[in-house]
Design a protein around this motif. Structure first.
Motif, PDB file in Angstrom:
ATOM      1  N   ARG A  35       0.807  -1.217   0.000  1.00 17.48           N
ATOM      2  CA  ARG A  35       0.000   0.000   0.000  1.00 17.48           C
ATOM      3  C   ARG A  35       0.841   1.269   0.000  1.00 17.48           C
ATOM      4  O   ARG A  35       0.336   2.342  -0.298  1.00 17.48           O
ATOM      5  N   TYR A  36       2.103   1.166   0.361  1.00 19.93           N
ATOM      6  CA  TYR A  36       2.941   2.351   0.530  1.00 19.93           C
ATOM      7  C   TYR A  36       4.150   2.353  -0.386  1.00 19.93           C
ATOM      8  O   TYR A  36       5.072   3.123  -0.182  1.00 19.93           O
ATOM      9  N   PHE A  40       1.524   3.346  -5.345  1.00 20.55           N
ATOM     10  CA  PHE A  40       0.626   3.677  -4.238  1.00 20.55           C
ATOM     11  C   PHE A  40       1.298   4.536  -3.178  1.00 20.55           C
ATOM     12  O   PHE A  40       0.781   4.663  -2.075  1.00 20.55           O
ATOM     13  N   THR A  41       2.421   5.158  -3.503  1.00 20.46           N
ATOM     14  CA  THR A  41       3.048   6.069  -2.538  1.00 20.46           C
ATOM     15  C   THR A  41       2.150   7.288  -2.364  1.00 20.46           C
ATOM     16  O   THR A  41       1.258   7.549  -3.167  1.00 20.46           O
ATOM     17  N   ARG A  42       2.409   8.021  -1.326  1.00 19.30           N
ATOM     18  CA  ARG A  42       1.574   9.188  -1.043  1.00 19.30           C
ATOM     19  C   ARG A  42       1.638  10.188  -2.193  1.00 19.30           C
ATOM     20  O   ARG A  42       0.632  10.768  -2.587  1.00 19.30           O
ATOM     21  N   ASN A  44       2.305   9.654  -5.432  1.00 16.79           N
ATOM     22  CA  ASN A  44       1.616   9.154  -6.618  1.00 16.79           C
ATOM     23  C   ASN A  44       0.100   9.174  -6.440  1.00 16.79           C
ATOM     24  O   ASN A  44      -0.625   9.420  -7.404  1.00 16.79           O
ATOM     25  N   ARG A  45      -0.366   8.924  -5.256  1.00 16.22           N
ATOM     26  CA  ARG A  45      -1.810   9.009  -5.021  1.00 16.22           C
ATOM     27  C   ARG A  45      -2.292  10.447  -5.133  1.00 16.22           C
ATOM     28  O   ARG A  45      -3.360  10.711  -5.673  1.00 16.22           O
ATOM     29  N   PHE A  46      -1.509  11.408  -4.633  1.00 15.73           N
ATOM     30  CA  PHE A  46      -1.881  12.820  -4.731  1.00 15.73           C
ATOM     31  C   PHE A  46      -1.841  13.287  -6.179  1.00 15.73           C
ATOM     32  O   PHE A  46      -2.738  13.976  -6.648  1.00 15.73           O
ATOM     33  N   GLY A  48      -2.243  11.559  -8.864  1.00 15.15           N
ATOM     34  CA  GLY A  48      -3.332  10.959  -9.619  1.00 15.15           C
ATOM     35  C   GLY A  48      -4.704  11.496  -9.253  1.00 15.15           C
ATOM     36  O   GLY A  48      -5.685  11.213  -9.929  1.00 15.15           O
ATOM     37  N   SER A  49      -4.784  12.289  -8.200  1.00  9.66           N
ATOM     38  CA  SER A  49      -6.075  12.816  -7.770  1.00  9.66           C
ATOM     39  C   SER A  49      -6.618  13.874  -8.719  1.00  9.66           C
ATOM     40  O   SER A  49      -7.822  14.055  -8.815  1.00  9.66           O
TER      41      SER A  49
END
Length: 86
Positions: A35-36, A40-42, A44-46, A48-49
């Motif tokens: 998950r991290y 799925f790092t913080r 990359n999640r931001f 992709g938002s």
């Protein structure tokens, strides 16, 4: 006078101390590690938002620059020919 003990036996200080450190042998650590890492790092999640936010920002800034430099504002008040001659 000594502080009263809770009649249920619950001690909030013991709960806080137990939750402060992770368990030594966590059976789910390997299952949760994905998950991290990678996509799925913080960051990359931001990133992709907001898909397209970067392109939209550049396009908007370009348009604002074009409008400022090349388009004439025809609604500006000028004093030629519109004055009352009294």
């Amino acid at each position: 006078m000594a502080p009263q003990r809770d009649i249920t036996g619950f001690d909030i200080k013991k709960l806080a101390a137990a939750g402060a450190k992770p368990p030594a042998n966590d059976p789910w650590a390997r299952a949760e590690a994905w998950r991290y890492t990678g996509p799925f790092t913080r960051w990359n999640r931001f990133r992709g938002s907001f898909p397209g936010l970067g392109i939209a920002t550049v396009a908007f800034a370009t348009y604002c620059g074009y409008e400022y430099m090349f388009l004439k504002d025809e609604h500006r008040e000028s004093s030629s020919g519109h004055e009352d001659s009294r």
